[in-house]
Scaffold this motif. Structure first.
Motif, PDB file in Angstrom:
ATOM      1  N   ARG A 272      -5.409  -6.051 -11.920  1.00 15.52           N
ATOM      2  CA  ARG A 272      -4.882  -6.950 -10.899  1.00 15.52           C
ATOM      3  C   ARG A 272      -3.794  -8.014 -11.657  1.00 15.52           C
ATOM      4  O   ARG A 272      -3.001  -8.419 -10.967  1.00 15.52           O
ATOM      5  CB  ARG A 272      -5.771  -7.716 -10.070  1.00 15.52           C
TER       6      ARG A 272
ATOM      7  N   VAL B 246       1.181  -6.114 -14.345  1.00 21.69           N
ATOM      8  CA  VAL B 246       2.539  -6.030 -13.958  1.00 21.69           C
ATOM      9  C   VAL B 246       2.859  -4.537 -14.152  1.00 21.69           C
ATOM     10  O   VAL B 246       3.191  -4.350 -15.257  1.00 21.69           O
ATOM     11  CB  VAL B 246       3.284  -7.146 -14.130  1.00 21.69           C
TER      12      VAL B 246
ATOM     13  N   LEU C 209       6.904  -0.389  -5.177  1.00 23.32           N
ATOM     14  CA  LEU C 209       5.857  -1.272  -6.180  1.00 23.32           C
ATOM     15  C   LEU C 209       5.671  -2.696  -5.726  1.00 23.32           C
ATOM     16  O   LEU C 209       5.051  -3.610  -6.221  1.00 23.32           O
ATOM     17  CB  LEU C 209       6.662  -1.482  -7.380  1.00 23.32           C
ATOM     18  N   ARG C 210       5.788  -2.862  -4.174  1.00 25.15           N
ATOM     19  CA  ARG C 210       5.572  -4.196  -3.629  1.00 25.15           C
ATOM     20  C   ARG C 210       3.882  -4.345  -3.581  1.00 25.15           C
ATOM     21  O   ARG C 210       3.036  -3.476  -3.190  1.00 25.15           O
ATOM     22  CB  ARG C 210       6.162  -4.457  -2.328  1.00 25.15           C
ATOM     23  N   THR C 211       3.652  -5.914  -3.994  1.00 19.91           N
ATOM     24  CA  THR C 211       2.141  -5.909  -3.682  1.00 19.91           C
ATOM     25  C   THR C 211       1.766  -7.128  -2.404  1.00 19.91           C
ATOM     26  O   THR C 211       0.726  -7.378  -2.449  1.00 19.91           O
ATOM     27  CB  THR C 211       1.634  -6.494  -4.985  1.00 19.91           C
ATOM     28  N   LYS C 212       2.900  -7.534  -2.070  1.00 22.64           N
ATOM     29  CA  LYS C 212       2.558  -8.617  -1.219  1.00 22.64           C
ATOM     30  C   LYS C 212       3.881  -8.041   0.186  1.00 22.64           C
ATOM     31  O   LYS C 212       4.615  -7.402  -0.215  1.00 22.64           O
ATOM     32  CB  LYS C 212       3.057  -9.906  -1.476  1.00 22.64           C
TER      33      LYS C 212
END
Length: 208
Positions: free
Chosen positions: A30, A33, A67-70
């Motif tokens: 986590r 990146v 690739l967005r995590t939010k």
């Protein structure tokens, strides 16, 4: 045997991967990146194969989405607002709102099911045949072409007058400009005269 061998191979590889990930020297994923190294607007067959045809190209337009995590900032603000509003509501009020929402949903479902039943019944009524085609064809043929009708006239039709019929004298007496002839009690052999016109005997058709 081949399936069992493949399963045993996969199980061993998964166990090895778990051991590597649980090792204390392995950094947390986590905290890592992912950085795209190559961006191209051209179609990439390898990416098509790996993504089962969902991503044809790996360009600057699709990278932020994949690739967005939010979530987006607007969506994140709305989610925070909803969480804040939900925290302000007491459990009793929340339960009442849940019950009212369930009631509204139940009423809506009942109305929808009722409309579906009425539409189905209406369709059945429209498709149901309310007449007999054979009878209709027979009536049309009888009216238009006289098919099935008898040419024989029933007895007593036309201008036939029976001497012994009750009320015959009254009918003759009511005729204007005609001589009144008493009919009651007259023998069957007599041929009464009506204004000089000989009447036909009883039971026999004739003309006036």
């Amino acid at each position: 045997p081949s399936v069992l061998d493949s399963f045993a191979l996969l199980s061993g590889q998964l166990n090895t991967l778990n051991k590597v990930l649980k090792h204390e020297k392995t950094p947390l994923l986590r905290n890592q990146v992912i950085i795209p190294l190559v961006l191209s607007p051209d179609r990439d067959e390898e990416i098509m194969r790996q993504t089962e045809g969902r991503v044809p190209v790996f360009s600057h337009e699709v990278v932020p989405d994949h690739l967005r995590t939010k979530p987006d900032p607007e969506v994140e603000e709305q989610e925070k607002q909803l969480i804040t509003d939900a925290a302000r509501i007491s459990p009793d009020a929340a339960q009442k709102q849940i019950q009212s929402l369930n009631k509204m949903c139940s009423n809506l479902l009942e109305k929808i099911s009722k409309e579906e039943r009425e539409s189905e019944s209406g369709g059945l009524r429209q498709n149901k045949q309310t007449f007999n085609p054979a009878d209709t064809n027979a009536l049309v043929a009888a009216v238009a072409f006289g098919k099935g009708l008898s040419n024989r006239r029933p007895p007593g039709s036309g201008a036939t007058v029976q001497s012994g019929q009750p009320g015959a004298g009254a009918i003759i007496a009511g005729a204007s400009g005609m001589q009144q002839v008493p009919m009651t009690g007259a023998p069957a052999q007599q041929q009464p005269m009506l204004a000089g016109v000989q009447m036909a005997p009883a039971g026999q058709p004739g003309k006036v």
